[in-house]
Design an enzyme around this catalytic site. Sequence first.
Site, PDB file in Angstrom:
ATOM      1  N   TYR A 140     -20.705  -4.909  18.284  1.00  0.00           N
ATOM      2  CA  TYR A 140     -20.617  -4.147  17.039  1.00  0.00           C
ATOM      3  C   TYR A 140     -21.767  -3.156  16.954  1.00  0.00           C
ATOM      4  CZ  TYR A 140     -16.739  -6.715  14.986  1.00  0.00           C
ATOM      5  OH  TYR A 140     -15.506  -7.232  14.708  1.00  0.00           O
ATOM      6  N   LYS A 193     -16.310 -14.480  27.696  1.00  0.00           N
ATOM      7  CA  LYS A 193     -15.355 -13.824  28.590  1.00  0.00           C
ATOM      8  C   LYS A 193     -16.076 -13.529  29.904  1.00  0.00           C
ATOM      9  CE  LYS A 193     -11.318 -12.037  29.572  1.00  0.00           C
ATOM     10  NZ  LYS A 193     -10.181 -12.939  29.900  1.00  0.00           N
ATOM     11  N   ASP A 226      -9.643 -15.217  25.204  1.00  0.00           N
ATOM     12  CA  ASP A 226      -8.192 -15.069  25.159  1.00  0.00           C
ATOM     13  C   ASP A 226      -7.495 -16.422  25.210  1.00  0.00           C
ATOM     14  OD1 ASP A 226      -9.290 -15.207  27.690  1.00  0.00           O
ATOM     15  OD2 ASP A 226      -7.851 -13.870  28.631  1.00  0.00           O
ATOM     16  N   ASP A 250     -15.833 -12.714  14.840  1.00  0.00           N
ATOM     17  CA  ASP A 250     -15.151 -12.044  13.734  1.00  0.00           C
ATOM     18  C   ASP A 250     -13.640 -12.208  13.870  1.00  0.00           C
ATOM     19  OD1 ASP A 250     -14.645 -10.494  11.519  1.00  0.00           O
ATOM     20  OD2 ASP A 250     -15.141  -8.591  12.470  1.00  0.00           O
ATOM     21  N   ASP A 254     -11.113 -14.759  11.481  1.00  0.00           N
ATOM     22  CA  ASP A 254      -9.956 -14.255  10.735  1.00  0.00           C
ATOM     23  C   ASP A 254      -8.693 -15.007  11.137  1.00  0.00           C
ATOM     24  OD1 ASP A 254     -11.542 -12.487   9.411  1.00  0.00           O
ATOM     25  OD2 ASP A 254     -10.609 -10.666  10.201  1.00  0.00           O
TER      26      ASP A 254
END
Length: 363
Positions: A140, A193, A226, A250, A254
Amino acid sequence: MVGNSNEAGYAIGVMDGDGIGKEIVPGAVRVVDAAMSAVGGPPIAWVPLAFGRDALDEVGSPIPDATLEALTSLHGWIVGPHDSASYPEEFRGRLTPGGVIRKHFDLYANIRPAKATPGVRAVSPSMDLVVVRENTEGFYADRNMFVGSGEFMPTPDVALAVGVFTRPAATRIARQAFELARSRRKKLTIVHKANVLALTTGLFRDACLDVAEDFPDVDVRSEHVDAITAHLVRSGEDFDVIVAENMFGDILSDLTGELSGSLGSAPSINTSDSKVMAQAAHGSAPDIAGHNRANPTAIILSSALMLEWLASRSGPSSFASAARHIERAVSATIGSGVATSDIGGQASTSEFIEVVVAHALRS
């Protein structure tokens, strides 16, 4: 002692924010007051502070210096959502008001529980987990630079972004996550990842694994981001605490908010080692603002999380008791069939708040 105190009690900041914030934040304050009264805790002295569009119109800034200065003397505050997209053009490219607070006070940990509530239809009706999100680095661009932004365009046709990962930041968020897991079901999942982003998310994973050596009683596993999304949809009840870098955290929080019922019910706090900000994960919802339709559950439960956090940092035990009281009041309200439209009910915002307050007042 937590926060400032005076004859009225402990002082906690409150900022309504924009959109539905003006409807839900005052409701959360009422619920906290009711719960504190029911458990016999000290009264809270609420400190209203300028924030959001009203502050912008009044003093020319959505997060005035006077507000930041006032927050310095407080250990906790409740913050409503902001509608930065509607601000004048000159403010849209800047840090959001909430982002300014996070950066100013180094609120590096974003704690987002996702727990299914009986009476609310959920994709994962047995889910009960917490996403612990590193809040200052990662991908970010508005959070990972001391000066300037990590996102830029060298030409009109090329956009670049810099992701920042440091061992100290990964280590401190991992420690928060492991301590939380130790207090729950002693299971922790590290998200990364590293098969593609070996140096950056690999560093995050390895720093977390280093911290794991200090918590031999916690069962640890790691998952590619993933893969864990699929596992959460298929068997979300298997997870306890999830620790992730900024962007992954984040997205996953959600997702888990929706899987456990509704993002409108998902609580969230942002913390440093000494400060805590209760702020729901959802936005300002300008399309329904002023229509008495918003779900106040998330900000109410975020306020309960704030009280629990303060109690764990040398605050009065009544804060923790009030937090549990609030959680039970929300569950009892929804269990009685009183719910807003986003979670299958017909109650207005004000009706829902009144019933929660009534439950919270019962000792």
